[in-house]
Design a protein around this motif. Sequence first.
Motif, short mmCIF file in Angstrom:
data_model
loop_
_atom_site.label_atom_id
_atom_site.label_comp_id
_atom_site.label_asym_id
_atom_site.label_seq_id
_atom_site.Cartn_x
_atom_site.Cartn_y
_atom_site.Cartn_z
N ALA A 1 76.98 78.40 55.03
CA ALA A 1 76.40 79.19 56.12
C ALA A 1 76.81 80.65 56.00
O ALA A 1 75.98 81.56 56.22
N PHE A 2 78.06 80.91 55.66
CA PHE A 2 78.50 82.29 55.51
C PHE A 2 77.74 82.98 54.37
O PHE A 2 77.32 84.14 54.52
N MET A 3 77.57 82.30 53.25
CA MET A 3 76.89 82.92 52.12
C MET A 3 75.44 83.24 52.43
O MET A 3 74.90 84.25 51.96
N GLU A 4 74.80 82.40 53.24
CA GLU A 4 73.45 82.72 53.69
C GLU A 4 73.44 84.07 54.42
O GLU A 4 72.56 84.91 54.19
N PHE B 1 74.71 90.66 63.62
CA PHE B 1 74.13 89.33 63.71
C PHE B 1 74.52 88.66 65.03
O PHE B 1 75.71 88.50 65.32
N LYS B 2 73.53 88.26 65.79
CA LYS B 2 73.76 87.53 67.04
C LYS B 2 72.88 86.29 67.02
O LYS B 2 71.66 86.41 66.94
N ASP B 3 73.50 85.14 67.05
CA ASP B 3 72.77 83.87 66.98
C ASP B 3 71.85 83.83 65.76
O ASP B 3 70.71 83.37 65.83
N LEU C 1 74.11 75.50 59.58
CA LEU C 1 74.95 74.86 60.58
C LEU C 1 74.67 75.34 61.99
O LEU C 1 75.44 75.07 62.92
N GLY C 2 73.57 76.06 62.16
CA GLY C 2 73.24 76.56 63.49
C GLY C 2 73.51 78.05 63.60
O GLY C 2 73.93 78.70 62.63
N PRO C 3 73.28 78.63 64.76
CA PRO C 3 73.40 80.07 64.93
C PRO C 3 74.81 80.57 64.75
O PRO C 3 75.77 79.91 65.14
N ARG C 4 74.93 81.77 64.16
CA ARG C 4 76.21 82.42 63.93
C ARG C 4 76.16 83.84 64.46
O ARG C 4 75.15 84.53 64.35
#
Length: 401
Positions: A317-320, A344-346, A351-354
């Motif tokens: 998810a972080f790499m995305e 970045f907000k949501d 894995l869902g919003p970050r």
Amino acid sequence: MVASRLLGGLALGAALTMGALPSMAADEIVLGFAVADSGAMNAYDSDSKKMALLWMEEQNAKGGVLGRQLKEVSADTKSDRVEGAKAGQRVLREGAVVVFATCDYDYGAPAALQAQQAGVISVFLCAGDPKAGVMGVGPLSFTSSNAAQVEGATLAEWGMEKKGYKTAYVLLDETLEYNKSACAGFDWRFPNVGGEIVGRDVFKGSDASIASQITRFRSVAAEKPVDVLVLCSSMPGAPGALRQIRAAGIDIPVFGSQSMDGLYWQDAVPGLKDFYVPIQASAYGDDPRPEVNELAERFEKRWGARPATQYAFPIWAFMELWAKAVEKAGTTDAQPVVDVMNSFKDEPTLLGPRTFTPMLHIQDRPLELIAEVGGGQGKVIDQWRIAEPVPQEVLYRLKTD
């Protein structure tokens, strides 16, 4: 204080000894892994590193990032803090524009501090202590994971509302900051939802015996019934403590942190049942999100086995998000990329919003799955998102009285 001086000294040493960083080949983007390829922390780092490498391979097959191919360089920290600093320096000398640090604040910070000193982004593979980021390293540092406090808070809410647990006893392994943060989340949330912590104790993961802690628990439990025991611990000490708890005939439900996800350690606690952990993704093939299960299958095809635990997934998810920020910034230079990530907000991920902000580079209210682990099995039985974000004083374990 001693640890702070040590980490500060390591950062200063990097400034004095690293010298100028080499220029990268125009057609490559170098990503550096200063993580544990050996030693105790390899249990956490190994699959997470493999997942990052799989992401790189798949991204390269799509054309890379900014039209450039991604290249791996690695240095083994040997699960040692001093070696961690050296590993960070080594991958930076090889041109890394992102430094991956080991999956724990205590062990990963030395490498991440080298990146911060050099003006390079770092990311802890899956560290859960919020100091793995802005507060403990600096504004160029992130972790792919959720705050450990979310784990404790999730179990507090879920235990009260779904299981009806009204009293709890907290047993803290003081070895790592992560363990303390997991307990801090439970300590904050359980009383807020009407629960009562009727007792608490501490131990060290390296302790051969927790017999005295078990005796003190029995004394408390004799005075007031205890619905659930909260064990804030991690490998390698956690299974030994849990084995002693069950061997002593303490058969009430136990909450563990996500560091106790997986099957690889369960032989140490034969017949384990009524043991629950919060996880960010399921390695058992039953994640409620089909795309996570499909990723686990690709991981197995590439590496010959499924991920051992949930710790493999957050780095994807972080790499995305990192790739999206690089494309938007039009550069891999740290500050422009971090500026985009801080906006970045949501933002959607596997894995869902970050969400990131200039002050918080860890997730403080993500969705958690609840897994029941034991008997050589693991299965997702529920999912939960805490009712409110973890407040700052709890995230950083600040004293407010």
